[in-house]
Design a protein around this motif. Sequence first.
Motif, PDB file in Angstrom:
ATOM      1  N   ARG A  59       8.384  -0.660  -0.234  1.00  0.00           N
ATOM      2  CA  ARG A  59       8.056   0.747  -0.438  1.00  0.00           C
ATOM      3  C   ARG A  59       8.027   1.077  -1.931  1.00  0.00           C
ATOM      4  O   ARG A  59       7.182   1.830  -2.393  1.00  0.00           O
ATOM      5  N   ARG A  60       8.960   0.494  -2.667  1.00  0.00           N
ATOM      6  CA  ARG A  60       8.969   0.772  -4.102  1.00  0.00           C
ATOM      7  C   ARG A  60       7.695   0.253  -4.775  1.00  0.00           C
ATOM      8  O   ARG A  60       7.151   0.895  -5.670  1.00  0.00           O
ATOM      9  N   ARG A  61       7.265  -0.894  -4.275  1.00  0.00           N
ATOM     10  CA  ARG A  61       6.035  -1.441  -4.842  1.00  0.00           C
ATOM     11  C   ARG A  61       4.864  -0.496  -4.530  1.00  0.00           C
ATOM     12  O   ARG A  61       4.023  -0.200  -5.400  1.00  0.00           O
ATOM     13  N   ALA A  62       4.852   0.035  -3.302  1.00  0.00           N
ATOM     14  CA  ALA A  62       3.796   0.977  -2.938  1.00  0.00           C
ATOM     15  C   ALA A  62       3.850   2.204  -3.844  1.00  0.00           C
ATOM     16  O   ALA A  62       2.818   2.713  -4.292  1.00  0.00           O
ATOM     17  N   ASP A  63       5.072   2.683  -4.131  1.00  0.00           N
ATOM     18  CA  ASP A  63       5.218   3.826  -5.047  1.00  0.00           C
ATOM     19  C   ASP A  63       4.590   3.516  -6.398  1.00  0.00           C
ATOM     20  O   ASP A  63       3.889   4.344  -6.987  1.00  0.00           O
TER      21      ASP A  63
ATOM     22  N   GLY B  27      -3.128   6.070  -7.865  1.00  0.00           N
ATOM     23  CA  GLY B  27      -3.345   7.286  -7.089  1.00  0.00           C
ATOM     24  C   GLY B  27      -3.549   7.016  -5.617  1.00  0.00           C
ATOM     25  O   GLY B  27      -3.489   7.924  -4.810  1.00  0.00           O
ATOM     26  N   ASP B  28      -3.769   5.766  -5.255  1.00  0.00           N
ATOM     27  CA  ASP B  28      -3.909   5.425  -3.837  1.00  0.00           C
ATOM     28  C   ASP B  28      -2.650   4.738  -3.362  1.00  0.00           C
ATOM     29  O   ASP B  28      -2.124   3.863  -4.032  1.00  0.00           O
ATOM     30  N   ARG B  29      -2.189   5.170  -2.180  1.00  0.00           N
ATOM     31  CA  ARG B  29      -1.000   4.526  -1.637  1.00  0.00           C
ATOM     32  C   ARG B  29      -1.438   3.493  -0.620  1.00  0.00           C
ATOM     33  O   ARG B  29      -2.121   3.836   0.353  1.00  0.00           O
TER      34      ARG B  29
END
Lengths: 422, 628
Positions: A231-235, A242-244
């Motif tokens: 999840r942190r990497r996704a953040d 700007g894209d998750r």
Amino acid sequence: MTTLTDPPRESFRLSMLLYDSRYRSITIQIVALIGFLTLFGWLVNNTVQNLATLGKEPSFRFLGMTAGYDINQRLLDYTSQDTHLRAAFLGLLNTLLVSFMGIVTATVVGVLVGVLRLSNNWVISRLMTVYVETFRNVPVLLWILFTMAILIGAMPEPRAFKGEDATAHMYLWDSVAITNRGTYVPEPLFSNPIGDVHLFGDSSLRFDVSLDLIAFLAVFIAGILVSRMIRRRADRIQEQTGDRPRTWYWSLAVILLPVAALLWHLGFYLGKPELGGFNFKGGVLMRNSLIALWLALSLYTAAFIAEIVRAGILAISKGQTEAAAALGLRQGRIMSLVILPQALRVIIPPLISQFLNLTKNSSLAIAVSYMDLTGTLTGITLNQTGRELEAVLLTMLIYLAISLLISGSMNLYNNAVKLKER
Amino acid sequence: MNPTSFVRKDMLQPQEPPPSTTGLLGWLRANMFNGPFNSIVSLIFLGFTIWVLSMILPWIFSPTWNAHSLGECRTILDEAGRETGACWGVIHERWPQMLYGFYPIDQRWRPNLAFGLLFIALIPVLFNMISRRMNWVLLLVVLLLGTLAAESSALIWIIRAALVVGAIWIGFQLVSTNKADRAVAIAGGAKRLPNPLIFTLLFPFIAPWLLWGGSVWLPLLILAGFFVGYFVYRLVATFAGALIATIVSALAALAWWLVFVGIISGAISQGLGASRMAAYRPALEAEIATLQEQVDALSIDAQTRIAENAVVPRDLASAQGVLQRRTELLNRIKALPDAEAGLEGLIAREAELKAELSPALAKISKVDRIPEGTSDEDRAKVEELIGLDRDIAYRRDNIHAVYERVGLVGLEPVSSRDFGGLLLSLTIGVVAIAASLPLGVVLALGRQSDLLIVKWLSVGFIEFIRGVPLITLLFVASTLLNYFMPPGTNFDIILRVIIMATLFSSAYMAEVIRGGLAALPRGQYEAADALGLDYWKAQRLIIMPQALKISIPGIVSTFIGMFKDTTLVSIIGLLDPIGLTRGILSDTNWHGIIWELYAFVALMFFVFTFSMSRYSMYLERRLRTDHR
């Protein structure tokens, strides 16, 4: 001409102890301390005299004597030949068990009801109001007795499950049986277990820890940690581009797959309760006393938690919702990203005291003969040994320790989530 | 200029809102059926509600109010062709017991009066917008209702007449004067009725006397303790300053309560008892004879009623109770001469033994303190002496009790064992609630104090009490509190429970009030300091009024919690409503009835706690001074 001189130095006089505010506070404190010590000493002196007259000099030796009574709902091995200390220990574990179950259920139900009570659907908000007011305004002891009466009176006997024309049936693919003796639930078993660790040898506090359980928990927690890294990497990616990226299937996989592999390796299966003779065999029996206490405590406390949650949400100004909506967030995201994090700061301190209340209220177990700490140490042990002072004092100290532990750990959490002001 | 131009000169009438947004239909659309999801959810929950009600309502509306046993209930339901139904006969038969426990039936007007007066005493505190006259009228009416229960005599009739006249007179004045005129007259210095708060302050002395009974001078003597304190203060303050005078007067009042009240009231009862004793016994015997006749007549009546399957009036049980208590008293009086002779014999024997023993041995009061090397003969004598000591004290107490009972001027004593039901819950709850507020304020101030020792004592007390369950504190009350007192003390179980309940709720109260104190802006404290107010004045005039106002919701929920927690006394064997249900369950007539009893108890508590929570909302609204 006169010259300015220092005022004459005031020498200390005895009356200044009373009339000079610099010294008076010391006097008051010393008087208070002396008063308290006198009172305390007087009480202790009286107690010592009274106990000496009765021939009951304080001693904790009774804890080593054979208890001679049975504990029907227990987490560890125990026979009536064990000591009073062992009985009290099992009672303590029972207290912790019902408190833990109650806290989890009460939080879930409470948050749900608290949010639903704010629903703009009239039927739902009214129903939730009725629920909250009914549960809050009737003593919890009555709820416990009431639930117990329902379980005993309205649930079928085990023999009703028997035969072709059985009047009762089991739930969840024949794995859960609700009877008037208790509820039988499946037991997690391993055909290929790692084994147990025996702690504290043969003493009264002996304790078996299942290595299977530890392995399971370790893998599970490791999975959660890895998913947080994902999840942190996704953040990070979201902040850069700007894209998750979609990550939920990765998170799910790193948690579930290792756990499934471990369970398969251990040969996990559920031991279902089976009807044999006039009763069920296998499975875990949760006695009615436990279920009644658990349900009543969690529903009662949930009503209070619902009010706390509602107050917390109402404390967040409407501007926050509107601002979030103006940013284009959807309803669910407004709740989870804007409202709840702020409301949590208002909610958590009173929530802690509700958890403490639930834990303390679990001592009402004595009313339905669930053998918790009060039922063993202050109940049967006290009656058998006649050691009122020691038993009650010990019980109080244990509850005090539990309370301080819960409030301490929850305060740590509170410090972690509260608004960091610069 | 365009000749066809048109300017509207009058406003358009507003149009009716579309029918789908008004009335019942609009309300339904807005609140229940806005959108498909909400509609489905509404229908599901409505269905659920109807399903639950369809199970509960037929059970509640069940024609069993007049049944005398569970079996009869079932017959009635069978005849009505119904499968389920509550058996309300048990409530019909037992509700007086659920309310009063085993409080003597003929004395039940006393708790009624006490709680009626409680209501009157609370009015000036709870609703201070009610006029003084109205409050006095209510007080007179409650007192009048109280006299209705007392036996009719000339004196009672005179009192009743006075009360009626007083109530009508004040009521007439109340109705006949205009509110505004009255306000002007008061501003001009017109005479007003005394403040009803006087009565509120007197109530704590009246209520225990009404509930527990006893001689009338006991509450008066206790009340006198305050005057003793006041006079000592006036006396000492003239030469020693205010602080010392406060301490000395507090000590003097304590000495009065702990030592002198007992001595004086004992002496009065004793004297009166001795002088009345000769005439008392014949009068009592005559009373018993008439009571016996009454009971006989009533029981014949009751037998015919039972044969007709009709309700037996409570007069019989009431008269039987009185008869039993009077007979008991007569037996105690009859045994008195023997007891006195026996006591004299024991005293003579004690003197004899003391003369035989050496003075050192005669002083020994405990068996294990007999020195080694005492001869067997002496040891036996000392042991006998110690036994005699206890026996004499015990018998002397018993004889004193008889004299006190005979010398009683006031209400018949009722023992704490007879308290039960809602009466017990209310007694414990009201006292604990009323006492915990001042104690909580003191503890909260102690916790906020700059005095380190005071602060830590308060913190320790508060955290200890809040960390343990109430039930363990009640175990302390039932098993340990007597150990903490000087040897030989054995004080009342209800009093012990009240003490522990008060300590318990005062710790919670302290935390609530501390929250209020912490919520006050720092500027309020500083402003009070800047005005030159000392600590107590600042607290009384500036801090506490605001802090208490902020903490009203917390205070009331502590009250509610305390009142609900009084049910825990059933676990240590007191007969509160839940404790009584156990007794009723073991009655063969009602064996197996649980739901009806629990529902009734729940309703009793719900009425009190729900109205308390509504009152707190009202109070919050009324005390709100900010503009919202």
